[in-house]
Scaffold this motif. Structure first.
Motif, short mmCIF file in Angstrom:
data_model
loop_
_atom_site.label_atom_id
_atom_site.label_comp_id
_atom_site.label_asym_id
_atom_site.label_seq_id
_atom_site.Cartn_x
_atom_site.Cartn_y
_atom_site.Cartn_z
N LYS A 9 -23.75 -68.87 55.35
CA LYS A 9 -23.86 -69.19 56.78
C LYS A 9 -22.62 -68.72 57.53
CE LYS A 9 -26.73 -73.30 55.98
NZ LYS A 9 -26.77 -73.20 54.51
N GLU A 10 -21.45 -68.96 56.92
CA GLU A 10 -20.20 -68.55 57.55
C GLU A 10 -20.09 -67.03 57.65
OE1 GLU A 10 -16.21 -68.25 59.02
OE2 GLU A 10 -17.89 -69.64 59.26
N GLY A 11 -20.47 -66.32 56.62
CA GLY A 11 -20.38 -64.87 56.64
C GLY A 11 -21.24 -64.25 57.72
N LEU A 12 -22.47 -64.71 57.83
CA LEU A 12 -23.38 -64.17 58.84
C LEU A 12 -22.96 -64.57 60.25
CD1 LEU A 12 -26.73 -64.78 56.94
CD2 LEU A 12 -25.54 -62.61 57.26
N LYS A 13 -22.48 -65.81 60.38
CA LYS A 13 -22.02 -66.28 61.70
C LYS A 13 -20.79 -65.50 62.14
CE LYS A 13 -20.65 -70.50 64.15
NZ LYS A 13 -20.35 -71.95 64.02
N ALA A 14 -19.85 -65.28 61.21
CA ALA A 14 -18.63 -64.55 61.56
C ALA A 14 -18.95 -63.12 61.97
CB ALA A 14 -17.68 -64.55 60.37
N PHE A 15 -19.91 -62.50 61.31
CA PHE A 15 -20.31 -61.14 61.67
C PHE A 15 -20.82 -61.10 63.10
CE2 PHE A 15 -23.67 -57.97 62.17
CZ PHE A 15 -22.98 -56.81 61.86
N ASN A 16 -21.68 -62.04 63.43
CA ASN A 16 -22.28 -62.06 64.77
C ASN A 16 -21.27 -62.44 65.84
OD1 ASN A 16 -25.40 -61.55 64.80
ND2 ASN A 16 -24.99 -62.69 62.93
N GLU A 17 -20.24 -63.19 65.45
CA GLU A 17 -19.20 -63.58 66.41
C GLU A 17 -18.03 -62.59 66.42
OE1 GLU A 17 -18.16 -67.58 65.35
OE2 GLU A 17 -20.03 -68.43 66.14
N ARG A 18 -18.14 -61.55 65.62
CA ARG A 18 -17.13 -60.49 65.55
C ARG A 18 -15.74 -61.04 65.22
NH1 ARG A 18 -18.83 -56.35 70.51
NH2 ARG A 18 -21.00 -56.03 69.81
N ARG A 19 -15.68 -61.83 64.15
CA ARG A 19 -14.43 -62.40 63.68
C ARG A 19 -14.41 -62.38 62.16
NH1 ARG A 19 -15.54 -67.26 61.44
NH2 ARG A 19 -17.41 -68.37 62.19
N GLY A 20 -13.26 -62.63 61.60
CA GLY A 20 -13.16 -62.71 60.16
C GLY A 20 -13.70 -64.04 59.65
N PRO A 21 -14.38 -64.04 58.50
CA PRO A 21 -14.92 -65.29 57.97
C PRO A 21 -13.83 -66.17 57.37
CG PRO A 21 -15.36 -63.50 56.45
CD PRO A 21 -14.75 -62.88 57.68
N VAL A 22 -14.06 -67.45 57.35
CA VAL A 22 -13.18 -68.42 56.72
C VAL A 22 -13.97 -69.05 55.56
CG1 VAL A 22 -11.79 -70.51 56.99
CG2 VAL A 22 -12.00 -68.88 58.89
N TRP A 23 -13.66 -68.61 54.36
CA TRP A 23 -14.46 -69.01 53.20
C TRP A 23 -14.04 -70.37 52.66
CZ3 TRP A 23 -18.20 -65.86 53.68
CH2 TRP A 23 -18.03 -64.50 53.87
#
Length: 282
Positions: A259-273
């Protein structure tokens, strides 16, 4: 250095460090004996790696050596004592030791292994390198499987892995002749070294690879590693079917990180794992 709680106790034959978040560094520490493995070292490594496998905050392990060698393999003096005193190695002892030489050469871990080969690697040392996912080698390092020159056999997993990586003829060159090869040959001809660097850069290059791994989702990395291991045992369709139902894949599909990876992509930011297997209850 990063502080980690509840770290298992080990002898001074292994140095344990946490050079950055999510990374475990294990250093073989018998430099005067070229880091030849003793029963004590093997016990230490087994204890640490069993713990590492279940420690959610650690995502990658790096192996390296103290002094001028990575690992000279088994302690041949101790082996000779056992052999001459009528205590030979048995087939059963090899088979039941499912983790292989140094508790590494046949270990099937869901987490990535990186070898930082700071010097020469012979015998079991090379067998454990062959079971690492990524290998950085000093440009002056040499690799060898000289067992046939000592009347023994590279039986701890090195033969099948080298044959799969290099092919029958090149594997035979290393195994049947028993002669060492350079780090560049291990990379360019035999294909089991990823990066060759100056001696002073070995550990930093390994840490760079670890950093690239931990920039990715640990769930995705662990599921992918499991998929790679399955390819050694099954054909393509069987691998896909078993991999799809593996616990690591289920954790990836239903955990927080996808969820974080896909959300970060759409928000144009780096993911926080988060640590692998994390699943927030709604």
């Amino acid at each position: 250095m990063v502080h980690i709680a509840n770290v298992p106790a080990v002898s001074d034959e292994i140095i344990v460090q946490f050079p950055k978040d999510h990374v475990l560094l294990l250093k073989f520490n018998r430099p005067k004996s070229l880091n030849a493995m003793t029963p004590q070292m093997v016990d230490d490594l087994k204890r640490m790696l069993d713990w590492f496998e279940n420690e959610a905050s650690l995502w990658v392990v790096i192996f390296t050596g103290s002094g001028r060698a990575f690992c000279a393999g088994a302690d041949l003096k101790a082996w000779n004592t056992n052999e001459q005193s009528g205590k030979p190695m048995s087939p059963e002892s090899i088979v039941i030791n499912t983790n292989g030489f140094a508790s590494i050469s046949r270990r099937e871990s869901k987490k990535p292994f990186i070898a930082a080969v700071n010097g020469h690697s012979f015998g079991g040392g090379t067998e454990l390198v062959l079971n690492c996912d990524l290998v950085v080698a000093s440009k002056d390092a040499k690799f060898g499987l000289p067992e046939v020159k000592r009347g023994v056999v590279a039986i701890q997993g090195g033969i099948p892995r080298l044959a799969r990586i290099a092919g029958h003829q090149l594997a035979s060159e290393l195994l049947l002749l028993g002669n060492p090869v350079t780090a560049q040959d291990a990379r360019n001809r035999f294909g089991f070294v990823n990066v060759v660097v100056p001696p002073s850069d070995v550990l930093s290059a390994a840490l760079d690879l670890a950093s690239q791994i931990i920039s990715n989702s640990p769930d995705s990395v662990q599921s992918t590693k499991v998929g790679l291991l399955l390819t050694y045992k099954h054909n393509n369709e069987e691998t896909v079917a078993i991999h799809s139902h593996a616990p690591e894949t289920a954790g990836y599909m239903f955990g927080d990180n996808i969820k974080e990876g896909l959300k970060a992509f759409n928000e144009r930011r780096g993911p926080v794992w988060k640590n692998a297997g994390t699943r927030t209850k709604l």
